[in-house]
Each structure stands twice: as C-alpha cells, then as structure tokens.
Enzyme design. Structure first.
Site, short mmCIF file in Angstrom:
data_model
loop_
_atom_site.label_atom_id
_atom_site.label_comp_id
_atom_site.label_asym_id
_atom_site.label_seq_id
_atom_site.Cartn_x
_atom_site.Cartn_y
_atom_site.Cartn_z
N CYS A 4 -56.93 -33.00 -104.53
CA CYS A 4 -56.56 -31.87 -105.39
C CYS A 4 -55.07 -31.58 -105.39
O CYS A 4 -54.57 -30.88 -106.28
CB CYS A 4 -57.30 -30.61 -104.95
SG CYS A 4 -59.00 -30.63 -105.45
N SER A 5 -54.35 -32.05 -104.39
CA SER A 5 -52.91 -31.76 -104.33
C SER A 5 -52.06 -32.87 -104.94
O SER A 5 -50.83 -32.84 -104.81
CB SER A 5 -52.49 -31.53 -102.87
OG SER A 5 -53.16 -30.42 -102.35
#
Ligand code: CO8
Length: 373
Positions: free
Chosen positions: A156-157
């Site tokens: 997600c990052s």
C-alpha cells in the site's frame, strides 16, 4: 540540488462498479453452494460452514459503499469468484501497462509534458503481473519515454515510496522528469471467497509527474520533504511467489496465495504508527500540524483515517481537510492517497501545505509534505 515539484496527476477509473449489495448477493450465493457441497463434512465437524456477509457490516466496519473493478462478471460469478481477464500474447501490452498508460497520459497532460521528456518511469504497485521484464520498462516503451524504468513493490505504500525515490533523483540531478505510476489490479489477488476481506479492495491506476521546480509550466506542489519507514509484520501477507512449485502443495489453490490479514491487529498497530510518523516528519520539517490545510491519507478504512486525522491535527478534522474516496473506490492499495490528492487539491492556495500519506503491508508508512505554489 534542485527543488522538486509535483506538476501533474492522473487517475484511471475502470467503468465497472460493484455495490456492496451486489457483492454480498454473490458471496452469499457462493457460501450457499459451498455449504451444500460440503454438507456431510460440515455435519461431521470436519469443515466449517461459511456464514453470510452483510452490506450493513461492510459499511459500518469500513465506510466502503462500492468498488470499481476491471471485470465484474467473473468476480460476481458464485462458481468462480475472481476476475476473468482475456489471455494476452507476449506481443501485446500487459493489462497493468494498459491501465497505467491511461493514468500517465492524464498526468502528463496536466503537467504540460510530452512522454519523450520523461527520463524515469517507476511502476510502484502492490503486485506485478509477471517477474520480468519489468512492467515499468513496458510502460516506458509504450509511452515513448526515455531514460530508465524499474518496478517497486511496497504494497500500500508503493506510491509514496516511489515518490521519495523519484524526488531524491530529481533533487540530486540524475533525473529531470519522472512519472510514478500505480496500476493496482487488486481484484487479481484479493480472496473474494473470504467474508472477512472480500469487500476491501478495488481496481484503479494513478500516476504522478515530478520534475525540477524550475521546469514547472503552471501551478504545482513543491515536495518539501519525504519520509519512509518500515517495520516487519506478518499481519498482512500473501505467500504467492516464485518458489511456489517447490512446495509439495505448490500447485494447490491455497488460501495463502491471495491477500490475507488480521484486520483488527492491523487497525490497532498501524494507526499509532502512522500518527507518530506524520507528527515526527512535521516536527523535523518545522511545520506545525495545525497549519496543514489537508491530509490525503491512505484509503483503507474511514475510522482509521478519522483516528489519524484527530491525532495529527489535535482536533476533529473539518470537512474537506481530510477527504476520503474509499466510499466510492474501496481500498485501492498504493493508489488511494493519490486518488484523494488528485481529486481534492485544485482548491489549495499558494502557501497551503498538506501531507500525502500511505500505510499498509510490511508494515510500511510513507509521507510526502507538499506546498502549493
Ligand atoms: N459480513 C458480516 N460479518 C462479518 C463480515 C462480513 N463481511 N466480516 C467479518 N464479519 C464478522 C466477524 O466474523 C466478526 O464476528 P464475531 O465478532 O462474531 O467474531 C465481526 O464481524 C467483527 O469482525 P472484525 O473484528 O474482523 O471486524 P473489524 O471491525 O475489525 O473490521 C476490517 C474489519 C474492516 C477489515 C478492519 O479491521 C480494518 O479495516 N482493518 C485495517 C485493515 C487495513 O488497513 N489493512 C491494510 C491492508 S491493505 C495493504 O496493506 C495492501 C496490501 C496489498 C494489496 C492487496 C490487494 C488484494
């Protein structure tokens, strides 16, 4: 050293939508089929019966109302429960490249740049459709960009970590104009047959153009500073990988070959980590949290964002200070905070500051402090 500017963003949104009600209807039909098929084993206590999902639970627990997907029919087919993508030959653009190009074109148009002026393409996403050649190099080729390209995966990052990598290269002078693109086909690695997570994700592609501030052709955001952090956790995991066939059960459709998480633990552990991360980033940048005009947070869960917003701003965020898009898009992994930034930044005035922040598997947290110019 050069100042770095974000000069364009783009969002590609698939045309197909699945509402919570449609999703739950398909899941419940699948659960009924499963329970009928395993009735004897369930009666003997050898298999656990599947319980029905509910739209009310999904909205209350997450804030999600619907999600966009690249193929609705396959996901909602109770005898299948995953998307049906046309098999492409190696001579055709891959599906990640196809959606990435749409987002890149919008971002480049906003920046007033042509693809030939780009000398770095980073494809930053939570999964890649193949090991090699890098998807980023295929995107670079299809765009007609120069320079070099590479893939990176920080779940997600990925987008904020990609922005940091590109910004550092622009600052030092090794790159002049970069595009960080996030084609997230989460429908391909979500387990749609698991009630605990079947509602979480959606598909999308986002792109961000970064270049030297002196090259910016119009209104833009300067990247004041970036900060990335990781801390190992097994609470979000996917065991699919290139050593799969070495396992005795390597070819079996195992549960751990798709997204798995302990959502409650993730919620409890990641919220304080993210709040502390943003606050220490701001302290080192000598920016008062109360002076921030906007937080564009990762889009996983509305309550999570409410907690982070309250902790960072030290009060209840005003409407519009912390825009959510997850009600429409669900969690789109690395793309979520970029969708929010792209859709909710035009009204920012020169001097206004904000933070783009993503968080997720790893664990990983990335923050980008920007200022409107
Ligand atoms: N319908 C009805 N009831 C349900 C359902 C459902 N669909 N699902 C669970 N329940 C039940 C449970 O069984 C449980 O029942 P009981 O109390 O009887 O045991 C009850 O509801 C509560 O369950 P939970 O404790 O699991 O519910 P939560 O309130 O914790 O909400 C959430 C679940 C929404 C998942 C929440 O925990 C959450 O959002 N957590 C954070 C998740 C997160 O941010 N994860 C980050 C992942 S994203 C990332 O890092 C990228 C990874 C790569 C991308 C992968 C793409 C596929």
């Amino acid at each position: 050293m050069h100042n770095v500017a974000i000069t364009g963003t783009g969002v590609f949104t698939p045309s197909e939508v699945i509402t919570n009600d449609e999703l739950v209807e398909a899941f419940n039909a699948y659960a009924d089929l499963f329970n009928a098929e395993h009735a004897d084993a369930i009666a003997a206590g050898k298999v656990t019966a599947l319980e029905h999902s509910s739209s009310e639970f999904i909205f209350k627990a997450s804030g999600i109302e619907q999600r966009y997907v690249l193929d609705k029919e396959g996901v909602l087919d109770p005898t299948r429960m995953f998307p049906r993508f046309r098999q492409r030959s190696d001579d055709e653009p891959g599906i990640m490249t196809e959606i990435a190009l749409e987002a890149c074109k919008t971002a480049l148009a906003q920046a007033g740049r042509s693809a030939e002026e780009v000398d770095l393409v980073i494809c930053a996403a939570s999964n890649m459709e193949r090991a090699y050649p890098a998807v980023a190099i295929e995107i670079q080729n299809a765009l007609g960009a120069g320079g070099f390209a590479f893939d990176m995966n920080v779940a997600c990052s990925s987008a904020t970590f990609g922005i940091q990598a590109a910004a550092d290269m622009i600052r030092s002078g090794s790159v002049r104009c970069a595009i960080v693109v996030n084609p997230e086909i989460t429908s391909g690695h979500l387990e749609w047959r698991d009630r605990d997570c079947h509602f979480i994700f959606g598909d999308v592609a986002t792109a961000t153009v970064l270049e030297r501030e002196e090259d910016a052709k119009g209104a833009h955001f300067i990247v004041h500073s970036t900060r990335c952090a990781t801390q190992f956790s097994n609470n979000i995991r996917n065991n699919n990988g290139f050593l799969r066939r070495n396992r005795p059960d390597g070819m079996v459709d195992r549960r751990d070959m798709q997204f798995m998480q302990n959502g409650r633990k993730v919620f409890k552990e990641v919220v304080p980590m993210v709040s502390a991360h943003i606050l220490s980033h701001l302290a080192d940048a000598e920016v008062e949290p109360t002076s921030l005009r906007r937080l564009w947070l990762h889009q996983a869960n509305k309550s999570m964002n409410d907690f982070v917003g309250r902790k960072v701003l030290g009060r209840e965020p005003e409407p519009g200070e912390q825009p959510n898009i997850l009600q429409d898009y669900a969690n789109t992994s690395s793309a979520g905070s970029i969708i929010a930034f792209s859709k909710y930044s035009d009204d920012m005035q020169p001097g206004d500051k904000g933070v783009i922040c993503s968080f997720g598997a790893g664990y990983s947290v990335g923050s980008v402090l920007v200022e409107r110019r």
